[in-house]
Scaffold this active site. Structure first.
Site, PDB file in Angstrom:
ATOM      1  N   LYS A  49       0.808  -1.207   0.000  1.00 31.56           N
ATOM      2  CA  LYS A  49       0.000   0.000   0.000  1.00 31.56           C
ATOM      3  C   LYS A  49       0.847   1.265   0.000  1.00 31.56           C
ATOM      4  CE  LYS A  49      -3.381  -2.371   2.883  1.00 31.56           C
ATOM      5  NZ  LYS A  49      -3.785  -2.525   4.305  1.00 31.56           N
ATOM      6  N   GLY A  50       2.110   1.124   0.378  1.00 32.43           N
ATOM      7  CA  GLY A  50       2.933   2.284   0.695  1.00 32.43           C
ATOM      8  C   GLY A  50       3.108   3.314  -0.404  1.00 32.43           C
ATOM      9  N   ASP A 108      14.290  -1.291   0.816  1.00 37.09           N
ATOM     10  CA  ASP A 108      14.975  -1.486   2.095  1.00 37.09           C
ATOM     11  C   ASP A 108      15.970  -2.642   1.912  1.00 37.09           C
ATOM     12  OD1 ASP A 108      15.402  -1.274   4.890  1.00 37.09           O
ATOM     13  OD2 ASP A 108      13.834  -2.706   5.325  1.00 37.09           O
ATOM     14  N   LYS A 136      17.319   2.732   1.304  1.00 29.93           N
ATOM     15  CA  LYS A 136      18.204   2.632   2.478  1.00 29.93           C
ATOM     16  C   LYS A 136      19.379   1.739   2.091  1.00 29.93           C
ATOM     17  CE  LYS A 136      14.567   2.307   5.929  1.00 29.93           C
ATOM     18  NZ  LYS A 136      14.020   1.375   6.933  1.00 29.93           N
ATOM     19  N   VAL A 158      10.962   4.720   8.851  1.00 30.17           N
ATOM     20  CA  VAL A 158      10.302   5.950   8.402  1.00 30.17           C
ATOM     21  C   VAL A 158       8.802   5.722   8.204  1.00 30.17           C
ATOM     22  CG1 VAL A 158      12.326   7.062   7.400  1.00 30.17           C
ATOM     23  CG2 VAL A 158      11.002   5.466   6.000  1.00 30.17           C
ATOM     24  N   ASP A 164       3.561   3.272   6.539  1.00 31.57           N
ATOM     25  CA  ASP A 164       2.796   3.093   7.777  1.00 31.57           C
ATOM     26  C   ASP A 164       3.640   2.646   8.953  1.00 31.57           C
ATOM     27  OD1 ASP A 164       3.289   0.444   6.772  1.00 31.57           O
ATOM     28  OD2 ASP A 164       1.758  -0.266   8.164  1.00 31.57           O
ATOM     29  N   ARG A 170       0.015   6.674   7.653  1.00 36.93           N
ATOM     30  CA  ARG A 170       0.227   6.787   6.200  1.00 36.93           C
ATOM     31  C   ARG A 170      -0.157   8.175   5.685  1.00 36.93           C
ATOM     32  NH1 ARG A 170       1.182   1.643   3.984  1.00 36.93           N
ATOM     33  NH2 ARG A 170       0.078  -0.069   4.967  1.00 36.93           N
TER      34      ARG A 170
HETATM   35  P1  5GP Z   1      12.209  -4.591   1.310  1.00 33.88           P
HETATM   36  O1  5GP Z   1      11.569  -5.805   0.717  1.00 33.88           O
HETATM   37  O2  5GP Z   1      13.058  -3.801   0.362  1.00 33.88           O
HETATM   38  O3  5GP Z   1      12.956  -4.944   2.584  1.00 33.88           O
HETATM   39  O4  5GP Z   1      11.067  -3.652   1.834  1.00 33.88           O
HETATM   40  C1  5GP Z   1      10.117  -3.180   1.020  1.00 33.88           C
HETATM   41  C2  5GP Z   1       8.880  -2.808   1.809  1.00 33.88           C
HETATM   42  O5  5GP Z   1       9.068  -2.823   3.217  1.00 33.88           O
HETATM   43  C3  5GP Z   1       8.486  -1.397   1.466  1.00 33.88           C
HETATM   44  O6  5GP Z   1       7.644  -1.379   0.356  1.00 33.88           O
HETATM   45  C4  5GP Z   1       7.789  -0.951   2.731  1.00 33.88           C
HETATM   46  O7  5GP Z   1       6.425  -1.303   2.649  1.00 33.88           O
HETATM   47  C5  5GP Z   1       8.442  -1.727   3.832  1.00 33.88           C
HETATM   48  N1  5GP Z   1       9.444  -0.919   4.543  1.00 33.88           N
HETATM   49  C6  5GP Z   1      10.780  -1.001   4.466  1.00 33.88           C
HETATM   50  N2  5GP Z   1      11.388  -0.090   5.249  1.00 33.88           N
HETATM   51  C7  5GP Z   1      10.385   0.594   5.839  1.00 33.88           C
HETATM   52  C8  5GP Z   1      10.364   1.704   6.761  1.00 33.88           C
HETATM   53  O8  5GP Z   1      11.373   2.259   7.204  1.00 33.88           O
HETATM   54  N3  5GP Z   1       9.129   2.144   7.123  1.00 33.88           N
HETATM   55  C9  5GP Z   1       7.972   1.577   6.674  1.00 33.88           C
HETATM   56  N4  5GP Z   1       6.830   2.102   7.116  1.00 33.88           N
HETATM   57  N5  5GP Z   1       7.961   0.547   5.803  1.00 33.88           N
HETATM   58  C10 5GP Z   1       9.154   0.069   5.394  1.00 33.88           C
END
Ligand code: 5GP
Length: 180
Positions: A49-50, A108, A136, A158, A164, A170
């Protein structure tokens, strides 16, 4: 809840990127995308949803006759990644022969993007590229190409502007960092 600082369960949320900074960067990204995709059938695919707020602003910053779709993923529980990526709702239409630009709030670990890139490639689009508002770098587990990047940020959790905290915050108009 004040405009510049919000509190949840006693933890402070500090402004990391202001509304003005976000708006200015998205305008630049929109200009670059408009230039790069001129004459091509572009479809923006927002990762729910982000990305919903970023998607709405980015789409308006692109001066092309684009299409829009969404894909839902989940890997987070609370503030921790489970590491297992799931598609919670799929695209509404095929993407064969289209130029897809994945629109993500944050990269992330990179696991979600890697999973999505591999999944979408099997559907025979002409191309798939990645547009992420936040990255990040210090948290990378798998490297994924980020073709359009808004901001590199430090390793903080964040919230806001679509992101969220356990389903909440959000709707903050800025991006805040939660002091852990
Ligand atoms: P990844 O698969 O790259 O670890 O993370 C992707 C998803 O994790 C992002 O689309 C997001 O929804 C969530 N996410 C990663 N870091 C953060 C953060 O610092 N804050 C929030 N609210 N969601 C995060």
């Amino acid at each position: 809840m004040s405009k510049n600082q919000s509190k949840l369960e006693g933890k402070a949320v500090e402004v990391l990127l202001s509304e003005e900074q976000i708006r200015a960067r998205i305008a630049e990204m929109g200009t670059a995308i408009t230039h790069d995709y001129a004459g091509k059938p572009l479809k923006l695919v927002g990762v729910l949803k982000g990305s919903f707020m970023f998607m709405a602003d980015l789409a308006r910053a692109i001066d092309l006759p684009l299409k829009v779709d969404f894909i839902g993923t989940s890997s987070y529980q609370g503030t921790k990644s489970s590491g297992v990526v799931r598609i919670t709702s799929d695209l509404s239409r095929p993407i064969e022969g289209e130029h897809v630009l994945l629109v993500e709030d944050i990269v992330d670990t990179g696991l979600t993007m890697k999973y999505l890139l591999e999944n979408l490639e099997t559907r025979r689009p002409d191309s798939v590229k990645v547009c992420a508002l936040l990255h990040k770098p210090s948290r990378t587990q798998v490297k994924v190409p980020i073709d359009y990047k808004g901001f590199e940020i430090p390793d903080a959790f964040v919230v806001g502007y679509g992101l969220d905290w356990d389903g909440r915050l959000r709707n903050l108009p800025y991006i805040g960092a939660v002091r852990r």
